[in-house]
Design an enzyme around this catalytic site. Structure first.
Site, PDB file in Angstrom:
ATOM      1  N   ARG A  33      44.432 -35.812  82.072  1.00 34.32           N
ATOM      2  CA  ARG A  33      43.381 -34.879  81.671  1.00 34.32           C
ATOM      3  C   ARG A  33      42.538 -34.397  82.848  1.00 34.32           C
ATOM      4  O   ARG A  33      42.235 -33.200  82.952  1.00 34.32           O
ATOM      5  CB  ARG A  33      42.463 -35.560  80.653  1.00 34.32           C
ATOM      6  N   LEU A  50      39.927 -45.029  70.248  1.00 33.75           N
ATOM      7  CA  LEU A  50      39.935 -45.619  68.911  1.00 33.75           C
ATOM      8  C   LEU A  50      40.256 -47.099  69.013  1.00 33.75           C
ATOM      9  O   LEU A  50      39.665 -47.940  68.350  1.00 33.75           O
ATOM     10  CB  LEU A  50      40.970 -44.912  68.034  1.00 33.75           C
ATOM     11  N   HIS A  54      38.123 -32.695  78.889  1.00 32.94           N
ATOM     12  CA  HIS A  54      39.413 -32.499  78.253  1.00 32.94           C
ATOM     13  C   HIS A  54      39.927 -31.099  78.563  1.00 32.94           C
ATOM     14  O   HIS A  54      39.220 -30.121  78.390  1.00 32.94           O
ATOM     15  CB  HIS A  54      39.269 -32.689  76.740  1.00 32.94           C
ATOM     16  N   GLY A 102      30.233 -45.621  63.478  1.00 35.61           N
ATOM     17  CA  GLY A 102      31.544 -45.112  63.853  1.00 35.61           C
ATOM     18  C   GLY A 102      32.545 -46.249  63.822  1.00 35.61           C
ATOM     19  O   GLY A 102      32.308 -47.284  63.179  1.00 35.61           O
ATOM     20  N   LEU A 103      33.645 -46.102  64.531  1.00 31.27           N
ATOM     21  CA  LEU A 103      34.663 -47.159  64.484  1.00 31.27           C
ATOM     22  C   LEU A 103      34.101 -48.496  64.923  1.00 31.27           C
ATOM     23  O   LEU A 103      34.323 -49.517  64.285  1.00 31.27           O
ATOM     24  CB  LEU A 103      35.859 -46.768  65.361  1.00 31.27           C
ATOM     25  N   ALA A 104      33.342 -48.501  66.019  1.00 30.75           N
ATOM     26  CA  ALA A 104      32.804 -49.773  66.510  1.00 30.75           C
ATOM     27  C   ALA A 104      31.761 -50.321  65.541  1.00 30.75           C
ATOM     28  O   ALA A 104      31.823 -51.496  65.145  1.00 30.75           O
ATOM     29  CB  ALA A 104      32.202 -49.578  67.898  1.00 30.75           C
ATOM     30  N   GLY A 105      30.822 -49.501  65.135  1.00 31.43           N
ATOM     31  CA  GLY A 105      29.720 -49.959  64.286  1.00 31.43           C
ATOM     32  C   GLY A 105      30.176 -50.380  62.905  1.00 31.43           C
ATOM     33  O   GLY A 105      29.813 -51.451  62.416  1.00 31.43           O
ATOM     34  N   HIS A 156      34.308 -34.213  76.761  1.00 31.47           N
ATOM     35  CA  HIS A 156      34.968 -34.781  75.598  1.00 31.47           C
ATOM     36  C   HIS A 156      34.576 -36.239  75.345  1.00 31.47           C
ATOM     37  O   HIS A 156      34.437 -36.671  74.214  1.00 31.47           O
ATOM     38  CB  HIS A 156      36.474 -34.678  75.816  1.00 31.47           C
ATOM     39  N   GLY A 191      24.615 -47.383  64.324  1.00 28.07           N
ATOM     40  CA  GLY A 191      25.782 -46.505  64.388  1.00 28.07           C
ATOM     41  C   GLY A 191      26.896 -47.048  63.506  1.00 28.07           C
ATOM     42  O   GLY A 191      27.115 -48.257  63.434  1.00 28.07           O
TER      43      GLY A 191
END
Lengths: 255, 658, 234
Positions: free
Chosen positions: B330, B462, B266, B42-45, B422, B40
């Site tokens: 939420r 994030l 959400h 994304g931000l982490a990967g 979400h 992955g």
């Protein structure tokens, strides 16, 4: 909004693999709701093709909210279809009326070879970024975020360029298959920030060299890229890139 | 009892410092010999792969998209929290920690959350240094806004595309490491199995989604950064390709799955328009700062919103929660919308929507403009025009997006909104070092369970993804790999690789050979409906029990009647989807089991059996103050392990928004 | 980066086009200015092209200008050769083409037709050079001495050539081609050399349109004036 149903004729490019010849196939789709998105219309068609024992149409898509940059169809002679500042996934069937014929083709450029049907290979964009589309700062090296002041309008302008989603519509629209709008957005994003300063020259030189190596064409400033860009990246950035490139070329001492 | 390995040294706010000072290190020469697989981007990967590449490890990164830049982190709109206290409004690491624990309804682990708050500031520094163009004030300093029910302004943002900007920052760093040869990127690849050797994760089997061929990849350690599993509901704000497969394969190889029933719904999404709907689109939470939510007071009212007079409108959030009004968290806002629609007050053709109305805000902003510019004799139309301009400045891109999708102009008529899936707070269980219960197998970002408890606060996802990737894993992985420096790369003809690949191939063959009559999509839709109806915004024992049976049935039907066109060794999106849906079918069952077990209401998990007299969620700390980590034991069989949650600093209290 | 690389990359090739293009634009100013001297006859019928002939003689008889002329030809040739190479290269970048052309959805036809427009101008240029330049510079081989109207009357030559309506039409077509070529080329060249301030770009665009319309109109008026006898030798 009044919604309505429509019957459409679709002419879709089918190509089994990279080396396959490929040809158009014609499909009739019925009872398409005006509330559907364009890709949902493809979903409906694919479900039917599977039921009929045929191969569904391969197309790239992921977020379906206009930000990931994965979707990529050339619809009736325009990348991402008829709406401005829009991606294919955000195009809705309200744009069409009963009886319309829609021709769907993949992005066409030698640097974007077709992988299957409407799916193309855009890894050339990644390689252009690898050539210098970054700021060399290892994790942990950073100083406090507020140490360097950046005027708001410059930060905003940089942001407007960083909004590029790398979809490749600019290349698809350009008669020269040039990647200059993409490249200029990346170079401008970083050149407009003080953090991007130290690598400004090498970035412009190396990224342009890589773009040429990938086989994209040269820019002739026709403006087609700007007209189809989903994020409305301005063609003025190409002029900025030309400036950056010359600035580097005339002043860099290393050969 | 699970051991989270929280460092013993010092009080809560000293633990991370202590850990960093005492964990084992790997010297640079040895790092070159150690291989790490990252699933992955994304931000982490992307942040993990880039940071580990910078440190000198040999990294292989995998993503199923055509480019690492397309991971779904890109779609995050609102912002990222950090305890910088740039606004001098009383923020601190402690407050961010406390808000996150409380927002998570006391179901998150204190140690991890405190560390998250501690590194939050470094994230902003790092991102700015990478060239992330955050919003700024005229003086050139970074701008902040408030978000999601906190009392301080600690959210950094880049217009409505903070996720994209942060991901591009991480992606650029990743591409730099690729250019330097430290990271090798495999795009259009999907991980389909973890390879275990001597009880440790030692590699993966991945499928090249273009050629359909299976590949073996060795790694001294494997990092799963594969995101959340919201697509188990079929309709969600997740990307079409977002899936649980990597995490699920790990789960079946021994990694425990923690709190799977904790899903976030959400409140402000564009409602479903018909059966064709393939995904849902979020309208940023920030809209609730200015929009008023209402339904007609009369049941089945079919009048146009403009024709319904003020006193026949029910502003139900303002009515029920006078203190927070439209700004309740939420989970609360979502349940209230569902309650009104279920009671028959919903609007639109589907009756599954409520209005989000900007008329009052337009009027108010218009009047402010009049005052600001000292205008006299302004007509009501003129005031509205001025007000619309202000609203356009603030939310223009969201309003445009709404209009593209619905064809309605939200400046003229109220938006129709409805809650949607979400984010998933649950995920693979990890300890303080982000290691799962499988040695050498780590899990980062949304894919793990650790930081958000039962409900995630806005602008925290994030933060967590980047904290894990940039600032946690570079330390904790060294602590593990330092003991592995003597291990040479294991050749991929090792029997364990052969065995794993064979299992994957067999499974794919089995799927392809079913040649049934129903499409993958149809099964996914049916699973989604079961999950949404019975394990969605409100859950009860009877419904969950029914859901478990129905999902088991559906799984059986899937494996006997699914139809996958095409061949294995070619690009075959239907096969990719079938692999993912097969795993969702198993996960769905576990989610219901977990929801059934947790007979309390907390955060996004609302059990109808556990509510106060006026219908609010009631937590049961006595019996459920633990993490439920499920061990896979075989088909339809799981064993629960508990990790007790101990709150030394943030003492649990009941949340109230009245 | 080596100089050779700077001017042979995709941007570099465009720079060559832009620099030569701007040079040719400058030349057009000189050319139109001198040729416009024929209109003196409109206001003073006794002029009979004298002012124009004097100016033409000056251009022909001054060594600096003759040297610049070599540069001009080099520029023209570079602009043409590079233009063709670039067009060919750009066209090859697409590979398989689209079934439905994008056409004018996003760009002006003339901006996409610079090669075609350039080719029309080139064909005209061959005609034009053979009719005037060859005659004045090569065939008559003027001495750089004092001006003498009898030596070579370029004005008379113009009147003569433009009595033929076919020539007049050809020249007008060429002027239209030039107008559209400039309409895109003028602003595009400034973009290519890196002017990226929107304020200036807007100004350049305006000047470019003005230039692209006014200069070709003045040029086109010359054959028209000769044909209709607005200017003549009395």
């Amino acid at each position: 909004m009044e919604h309505y149903n429509m019957n459409l004729t679709l002419k879709v490019w089918r190509q089994k693999s990279r080396n396959d010849e490929g040809a158009f196939e014609t499909y009739e789709v019925k009872d398409i709701s005006s509330e559907m998105s364009f890709l949902e219309m493809f979903d409906v068609l694919n479900e039917r093709l599977i039921a009929e024992g045929k191969d569904p149409i391969a197309f790239d898509h992921d977020c379906r909210e206009g930000i990931c940059g994965m979707c990529s169809m050339y619809i009736n002679g325009r990348p991402h279809g008829p709406w401005t500042a829009n991606t294919t996934c955000q195009l809705h069937m309200r744009a069409y009326k009963d009886g319309d014929t829609i021709t769907v083709e993949p992005w066409r450029a030698k640097a974007f070879p077709v992988v299957k049907d409407l799916v193309v290979d855009r890894t050339s964009f990644d390689r252009i970024v690898q050539a210098g589309g970054y700021i060399s700062v290892n994790t942990g090296n950073a100083q406090d975020a507020n140490n360097i002041l950046i005027p708001k309008d410059e930060a905003d302008l940089s942001f407007a360029n960083a909004a590029c989603i790398g979809c490749g519509a600019c290349v698809a629209a350009c008669k020269n298959s040039s990647a200059m709008l993409f490249l200029s957005a990346k170079v401008s994003h970083l050149a407009l920030l003080p953090q991007g300063g130290p690598e400004r020259k090498s970035r412009a030189i190396n990224m342009v060299a890589q773009m040429d190596k990938e086989g994209f064409g040269a820019c002739t400033n026709t403006g087609a890229c700007e007209a189809v860009c989903p994020k409305e990246i301005s063609i003025t950035n190409i002029a900025r890139l030309n400036y950056e490139y010359q600035r580097a070329g005339y002043t860099a001492e290393t050969e | 009892m699970l051991d989270a390995k929280i460092p013993a040294g010092g009080p809560l706010d000293q633990k991370w410092t202590w850990y960093k000072g005492h964990c084992n290190l790997v010297n640079p020469a040895n790092k070159r010999k150690l291989e790490v697989i990252v699933i992955g981007t994304g931000l982490a990967g992307a942040s993990a792969a880039a940071s580990l590449g910078e440190l000198g490890y040999k990294v292989k990164a995998f993503c199923f998209q055509d480019s690492p830049r397309r991971a779904h982190s890109i779609a995050a709109q609102g912002g990222i929290n950090a305890a910088k206290n740039y606004q001098n409004d009383g923020d601190s690491v402690f407050r961010l920690f406390y808000d996150t624990i409380k927002g998570g309804d006391y179901r998150a682990r204190e140690g991890n959350v405190h560390r998250l708050a501690e590194v939050s500031g470094n994230i902003i520094d790092q991102c700015v240094a990478q060239g992330v163009p955050f919003a700024r004030e005229y003086g050139g300093l970074l701008s902040n806004r408030s978000f999601g029910g906190t009392q301080v302004q600690r959210t950094f943002y880049a217009a409505g595309q903070t996720g994209q900007q942060l991901l591009i920052g991480a992606y650029q760093s990743l591409e730099r490491q690729i250019a330097l040869g430290n990271v090798k990127m495999y795009s259009r690849h999907e991980m389909l199995e973890i390879v275990m050797i001597d009880g440790k994760a030692r590699g993966i089997i991945a499928r090249d989604l273009v050629t359909g061929k299976l590949e073996r990849h060795f790694g001294h350690a494997v990092l799963l950064c594969s995101g959340g599993y919201g697509n188990v509901f079929y309709l969600s704000t997740n990307a079409m390709g977002s899936n649980v497969t990597a995490a699920w394969k790990a789960h079946k190889r021994g990694a425990y799955f923690a709190n799977p029933c904790f899903t976030q719904i959400h409140p402000t999404c564009i409602p479903v328009s018909g059966d064709h709907q393939s995904k849902l689109t979020l309208m940023s939470e920030s809209l609730r700062n200015d929009g008023r939510i209402w339904v007609p007071k009369k049941k089945d009212d079919t009048r146009k919103p403009a024709d319904i007079p003020e006193d026949e409108r029910d502003y139900y959030l303002e009515r029920r929660y006078p203190a927070f009004g439209n700004l309740v968290p939420r989970d609360v806002a979502s349940r209230a919308a569902k309650e009104r629609c279920d009671a028959g007050y919903g609007v639109g053709t589907s009756k599954q929507a409520v209005y989000l109305d900007f008329a009052a805000a337009i009027q108010r902003y218009g009047e402010i403009e009049v005052g600001k510019h000292g205008l006299a004799n302004v007509s009501p139309e003129e005031i509205i025009k001025l007000g619309k301009a202000v609203v356009k400045e603030k939310y223009g891109n969201l309003f445009d997006m709404y209009e593209k999708i619905t064809g309605e102009n939200p400046y003229e008529t109220p938006m129709r909104i409805y809650p949607a899936i979400h984010y998933t707070m649950g995920g693979l269980w990890v300890d303080y070092e982000l290691m799962t219960t499988v040695p050498g197998l780590y899990c980062l970002g949304e894919a793990n369970f650790s930081d958000h408890g039962a409900n995630r606060l806005g602008a925290s996802a994030l933060m967590q993804g980047l904290a894990d990737g940039y600032f946690v894993i570079p330390y904790t992985i060294g602590n593990y790999l330092s003991k592995d420096i003597a291990t040479r790369s294991i050749p991929t003809d090792h029997p364990a690789f052969q065995q794993a690949e064979k299992e994957v191939a067999d499974r794919i063959n089995q799927l392809m050979n079913i040649k049934g009559s129903k499409t993958v999509e149809s099964f996914h839709k049916r699973l989604g409906k079961i999950m949404w109806d019975k394990c969605g915004m409100a859950r009860n024992a009877k419904g969950l029990q029914e859901a478990i049976t129905e999902i088991q049935q559906l799984k059986k039907e899937f494996w006997s009647d699914v139809r996958i066109p095409g061949a294995i060794e070619e690009m075959n999106p239907e096969l990719d989807k079938a692999n993912r849906v097969a795993d969702f079918l198993e996960l769905g069952e576990l989610m219901c089991i977990d929801a059934l077990n947790r007979n309390e209401s907390c955060g996004g998990h609302f059990r109808e059996e556990s509510q106060t007299e006026d219908g609010e969620a009631k937590r049961d700390d006595q019996n459920f103050q633990y993490v439920a980590a499920w061990e896979f034991k075989g088909d339809h069989q799981w064993e629960m392990h508990k990790e007790d949650l101990i709150f030394e600093v943030a003492k649990p209290t009941q949340r109230s928004y009245k | 980066m080596k100089w050779s690389e700077l001017f042979t990359s995709s941007i570099g090739k465009k720079l060559v086009m832009a620099f030569t293009g701007i040079f040719l634009i400058l030349f057009l100013i000189v050319h139109v200015g001198i040729n416009a001297c024929i209109f003196a006859d409109v206001f003073d019928p006794t002029d009979n092209g004298e002012i124009f002939n004097r100016a033409a003689h000056f251009m022909a008889a001054t060594i600096v200008i003759r040297i610049a002329e070599v540069g001009l030809f080099a520029g023209i040739i570079l602009h043409i050769v590079q233009g063709y190479m670039l067009s060919a290269q750009n066209q090859s970048r697409r590979g398989k083409g689209y079934a439905v052309a994008m056409g004018n959805k996003g760009s002006k036809w003339y901006s996409r037709s610079m090669g075609l427009l350039g080719t029309l101008i080139l064909m005209f240029l061959i005609l034009h050079v053979s009719q005037f330049w060859w005659d004045s510079r090569i065939a008559h081989n003027l001495e750089p001495a004092a001006y003498d109207a009898s030596q070579h009357d370029l004005f008379a030559r113009m009147i003569e050539v433009f009595q033929n309506p076919v020539m007049v039409v050809l020249y007008i077509i060429a002027c239209i081609s030039l107008a559209y070529h400039l309409m895109h080329g003028f602003q595009s060249s400034f973009r290519t050399i890196g002017v990226h301030n929107n304020k200036y770009l807007k100004m350049i665009k305006g000047i470019g349109y003005g230039f692209a319309i006014i200069v070709p109109i003045i040029f086109a008026l010359m054959p028209i004036a000769c044909y209709f006898g607005w200017v003549a030798i009395d």
